[in-house]
Design a protein around this motif. Sequence first.
Motif, mmCIF file in Angstrom:
data_model
loop_
_atom_site.group_PDB
_atom_site.id
_atom_site.type_symbol
_atom_site.label_atom_id
_atom_site.label_comp_id
_atom_site.label_asym_id
_atom_site.label_seq_id
_atom_site.Cartn_x
_atom_site.Cartn_y
_atom_site.Cartn_z
ATOM 1 N N GLN A 57 0.865 -1.175 0.000
ATOM 2 C CA GLN A 57 0.000 0.000 0.000
ATOM 3 C C GLN A 57 0.905 1.229 0.000
ATOM 4 O O GLN A 57 1.519 1.576 0.999
ATOM 5 C CB GLN A 57 -0.920 -0.009 1.218
ATOM 6 N N PHE A 58 1.002 1.881 -1.158
ATOM 7 C CA PHE A 58 1.907 3.012 -1.327
ATOM 8 C C PHE A 58 1.365 4.249 -0.618
ATOM 9 O O PHE A 58 0.156 4.475 -0.534
ATOM 10 C CB PHE A 58 2.108 3.323 -2.807
ATOM 11 N N THR A 59 2.318 5.076 -0.157
ATOM 12 C CA THR A 59 1.986 6.402 0.350
ATOM 13 C C THR A 59 2.209 7.453 -0.729
ATOM 14 O O THR A 59 1.395 8.368 -0.893
ATOM 15 C CB THR A 59 2.843 6.743 1.584
ATOM 16 N N ALA A 60 3.313 7.334 -1.465
ATOM 17 C CA ALA A 60 3.618 8.285 -2.538
ATOM 18 C C ALA A 60 4.163 7.526 -3.725
ATOM 19 O O ALA A 60 4.999 6.628 -3.585
ATOM 20 C CB ALA A 60 4.637 9.319 -2.060
ATOM 21 N N LEU A 61 3.690 7.909 -4.919
ATOM 22 C CA LEU A 61 4.069 7.208 -6.136
ATOM 23 C C LEU A 61 4.317 8.221 -7.238
ATOM 24 O O LEU A 61 3.440 8.996 -7.603
ATOM 25 C CB LEU A 61 2.959 6.242 -6.542
ATOM 26 N N TRP A 62 5.567 8.239 -7.738
ATOM 27 C CA TRP A 62 5.938 9.110 -8.842
ATOM 28 C C TRP A 62 6.207 8.240 -10.077
ATOM 29 O O TRP A 62 7.170 7.473 -10.097
ATOM 30 C CB TRP A 62 7.205 9.897 -8.531
ATOM 31 N N MET A 63 5.370 8.387 -11.091
ATOM 32 C CA MET A 63 5.584 7.673 -12.349
ATOM 33 C C MET A 63 5.545 8.689 -13.491
ATOM 34 O O MET A 63 4.928 8.481 -14.529
ATOM 35 C CB MET A 63 4.548 6.571 -12.523
ATOM 36 N N GLU A 64 6.235 9.803 -13.265
ATOM 37 C CA GLU A 64 6.318 10.863 -14.268
ATOM 38 C C GLU A 64 7.278 10.453 -15.385
ATOM 39 O O GLU A 64 8.338 9.875 -15.130
ATOM 40 C CB GLU A 64 6.811 12.154 -13.591
ATOM 41 N N SER A 65 6.879 10.747 -16.635
ATOM 42 C CA SER A 65 7.737 10.497 -17.804
ATOM 43 C C SER A 65 8.202 9.040 -17.852
ATOM 44 O O SER A 65 9.379 8.757 -18.070
ATOM 45 C CB SER A 65 8.948 11.440 -17.792
ATOM 46 N N CYS A 66 7.285 8.124 -17.647
ATOM 47 C CA CYS A 66 7.610 6.694 -17.655
ATOM 48 C C CYS A 66 7.072 5.991 -18.898
ATOM 49 O O CYS A 66 7.020 4.748 -18.940
ATOM 50 C CB CYS A 66 7.070 6.022 -16.398
ATOM 51 N N ASN A 67 6.612 6.768 -19.883
ATOM 52 C CA ASN A 67 6.139 6.196 -21.147
ATOM 53 C C ASN A 67 4.892 5.332 -20.957
ATOM 54 O O ASN A 67 4.667 4.373 -21.703
ATOM 55 C CB ASN A 67 7.256 5.382 -21.809
ATOM 56 N N LEU A 68 4.085 5.660 -19.962
ATOM 57 C CA LEU A 68 2.848 4.916 -19.730
ATOM 58 C C LEU A 68 1.805 5.299 -20.765
ATOM 59 O O LEU A 68 1.699 6.455 -21.172
ATOM 60 C CB LEU A 68 2.305 5.205 -18.332
ATOM 61 N N LYS A 69 0.995 4.334 -21.158
ATOM 62 C CA LYS A 69 -0.060 4.587 -22.145
ATOM 63 C C LYS A 69 -1.452 4.373 -21.560
ATOM 64 O O LYS A 69 -2.445 4.791 -22.156
ATOM 65 C CB LYS A 69 0.133 3.695 -23.377
ATOM 66 N N VAL A 70 -1.517 3.718 -20.419
ATOM 67 C CA VAL A 70 -2.795 3.477 -19.757
ATOM 68 C C VAL A 70 -2.633 3.732 -18.257
ATOM 69 O O VAL A 70 -1.516 3.791 -17.738
ATOM 70 C CB VAL A 70 -3.287 2.026 -19.978
ATOM 71 N N PHE A 71 -3.745 3.857 -17.589
ATOM 72 C CA PHE A 71 -3.705 3.973 -16.135
ATOM 73 C C PHE A 71 -3.296 2.625 -15.549
ATOM 74 O O PHE A 71 -3.868 1.584 -15.901
ATOM 75 C CB PHE A 71 -5.065 4.380 -15.592
ATOM 76 N N PRO A 72 -2.282 2.608 -14.658
ATOM 77 C CA PRO A 72 -1.842 1.328 -14.070
ATOM 78 C C PRO A 72 -2.987 0.644 -13.322
ATOM 79 O O PRO A 72 -3.629 1.239 -12.460
ATOM 80 C CB PRO A 72 -0.724 1.752 -13.107
ATOM 81 N N GLU A 73 -3.218 -0.597 -13.666
ATOM 82 C CA GLU A 73 -4.337 -1.345 -13.103
ATOM 83 C C GLU A 73 -4.179 -1.568 -11.602
ATOM 84 O O GLU A 73 -5.172 -1.627 -10.861
ATOM 85 C CB GLU A 73 -4.455 -2.688 -13.826
#
Length: 983
Positions: A520-536
Amino acid sequence: MAKSIHVFMLLVLHVLISALALANKVSSLSHADECSMLLQFKENMSINNHSKVASWKSDGARRHCCLWDGVECSLGHVIGLDLSSSFLSGPISSNNSLFNLIHLHTLNLADNNFCYSKIPSGIGRLSQLAYLNLSYSAFSEEIPKQISQLRNLVSLDLTGNYGLKLKLQSSDFQNLVQNSSETLRELFLSWVDIDSELPDSLVNSSLLTSLVISNCGLRGEFPTSIFNMPTLQLLDVQGNSDLTGYIPEIHCNSELKHLIIAGTHFQGSISASIGNLTHLNILDISSCAFTGTLPASISNLTQLRELHLSYNGMIGQIPSFFSNLTQLTLLDLSHNEFTGSLPSSIGNQTQLRELHLGNNGMIGTIPSSFSNLTQLTLLDLSHNEFTGSLPSLERFENLTDLILSNNNFDRWKLPDWFGKLKKMTYLDLGYVNLYGEIPSSFFNLTQVKSLHLSGNQLKGELPSSLLNLQNLEEFYLDGNNATTDFHLFLSLKKLKYLDLHGNNVTLSVKDSHTNETQPQFTALWMESCNLKVFPEFLRFQQELEYLFLINNKIEGLIPGWMWNISKETLSILSLSQNLLIGFEQHSPVASWVSLETLDLSHNMLTGEIPPSICDLLYLSLLDLSFNNITGSIPPCLEKISNSLVVLNLRSNTLQGTIPNVFTNESKLEMIDLSENNLEGQLPRSLENCESLQFLDLGHNFIEDIFPFWLGTLSKLQVLILRFNKFHGIIRIPSDINVNFPLLRIIDLSYNSFSGDLPHQYFQVWSAMKETEANPTYMSMPRMWKDYWFSIQLTNKGVNMEYQKIIKTFYAVDLSSNMFRGKIPESIKTLTGLQLLNLSNNELSGVIPPSMGNLIRLESLDLSSNKLSRVIPQELVQLNFLEFLNVSNNNLIGPIPQGRQFNTFSNDSYMGNKALCGNPLSMKCGDAKVSEPSKVSFEEDTFPDGVDWVVILIGFVSGLIVALVCGDHVTRRYYKWFLQRFRK
């Protein structure tokens, strides 16, 4: 002789009998009564089986209570009670039987829970008390003055009631010290609110050995004679930030063992006489205001075990004399201005457990002798300029904290020996020039909880041995170029903080983790990670506080399940710089009851602003800028006017008027509604925004007179009204004080203002007359990353986007209006200006020579007016001037020469047919120059004949340049151009 002895013995017996009789008369309490009182005390308190008093029971024996746990007796009376850590609970009142034990010499109630009750005034009845300890017992409120009347006190301890507002009146503090000056040896009052100066009588406490009054709100000048009290061994006044002083000349006979003045306002240089404190074990003078170099006499402190000097202004090199201090276990020199290289003698400190050298300006390589410090548990060399290579730390088997970030080490790969530091719990290798792949052995650090690898050139795929880090709570890999399957991190059950910004992250479709099995994350940075969809996996996150999915390629609709994650905890949500077009279903954003930041900027959102946003009662930052949002600004924003700090709706297609929703409780500091289709007048409720620093309403269709009433906003620094339909004369009303005291940037360009330039405002814009350096940026501080205010201005002839606004930038743009008359002399008072644009008006008269006073000016545009006469020679004084445009005026005579004027091109002077001198081809003294100027600029005169051909050629060529070079600006303003001229 025998008779005399006999008489003497009779006299002695008589005295003893009389004394005993007197004692019985004085003491109305029998021993049985005292035992009974102890039992009554027990009955009034809540206890458990582990309490000392749990075993107290009446057995009928006369002397039984002297055998009870924690009870001490003498001559048939209870003289001591040690009930510390006895699990006592509940309030204690003044009529408690405990305070009838008048023979008490010692009372220790430390480490219990008296439920925030007051210290009972009945304590004053225990007049024989010498030792009183009420520390860590949850007492609160005001300390009764009866404590200050205990004249036999040897030791008083009231520490440990942090945050409970235990308060000692200044007069009672004075009396306490005065009344016990002949007996007092130990005084512990840490975290007691005293808010007083130290009493002079404290110096008269000739027996004092320990004085601990930290974090008490003490103020005033510290009595320097306390340093030379002959018996004092412990002095701790740390955390009293209003306490001033210096370290005086110290006598050679000082007994001080602990000197702690951290967090006070002691200042000056450190006296060389500090070397006389030869008994010192601990010296803590951190977070003060000491300057200068370290005196060599510190080498005399051979008994020193801990030396804290952090957060001062100490300069110079780390002295080699530290080699004498071989007993040191802790050395903290961090957050100073030490320079030079680390002396090799540092290797002599073989007893060191902690070494803090971070945040200095040290250079050079780390000496090989460093390998001797094998007892280190903590090493901090961060934020310096160390070069070379890092020596092997393989033998540092006790190391738990290693902080090397932000240094200039030679480019290096992670060595295998890192995997042998088995006790490591905190490792920071951010920005240390690492490259290459992370070896599998690195992930043998099975005890590590916090791992920082930010800002390096690491690449390749993270190995599966990452799963060894089952104790990992924080992992920062941002700013690298690694590849990883997010599936790995879902197997690290304790992981709370994860930053993968800038790496290549794949989202495994085979993920089978559920709410029960994933962290269970408190903070999550996935900026500029080449994502194309919302992480499930986000579906199962219920403890997120900060979620950043910025600058990815997520397209389409925001899924409905997003509104159900972390309903109670989510504080920051940033989905900016994606390809989102809307919401899969109506967005119940109000379900995030703790949301403070909502950033959906730089997407392709359509539709209207959902009214549910107004139900986010803690929202402080709302950024929906750079989208295709339509409709009007919802009036319901009034509901969150008292929580919003930033409102950014820039570059949308919003219509209608600005609602009159700003309340007296408004906390707004930044409002940006620019580049929309807003119309009507400005709402007067804006003058309720007393905290407002930034207001940008540019590029709309607002039709109003100049909002002089905004001048009452004492914090307003930036006012942008460009490209609107403002009109009329700008003046200061005589009956209102509206002087814009902090205004630094004002842009009124491309409106229809008329009359004279606002010379009255030039006289009162006091902030523009300052030249103080403040190299910080306008922003809203928020967790992890500041939110920068940004604007667009025309500077040096170019439309420029300022992503950050430095607080030393001053600008006035009044261009493209209908101002007439002369440039007023009062403009010379705006000596802080860097940008001044008065172009495209109808100004006449001369350029005032006094404009040479604007010595910080970098850009000056006076083009397309009716200015006449010569360009004043005084403008040569403008040493920072990079851009000058006086074209299309009626100027005559020679162009000033020298300094910055040697850098300007022909374009700066075009359209002034009577100007001469470099860089123009017309030389001064030519016949054409001496002819009277026939140039006339009439308000409604248009060219004809061949002039139209020249203009058309210029227009076409300019259009080609704009299409080729100005795509960024053209794309932004094409929509605005069509909308404005369509009406």
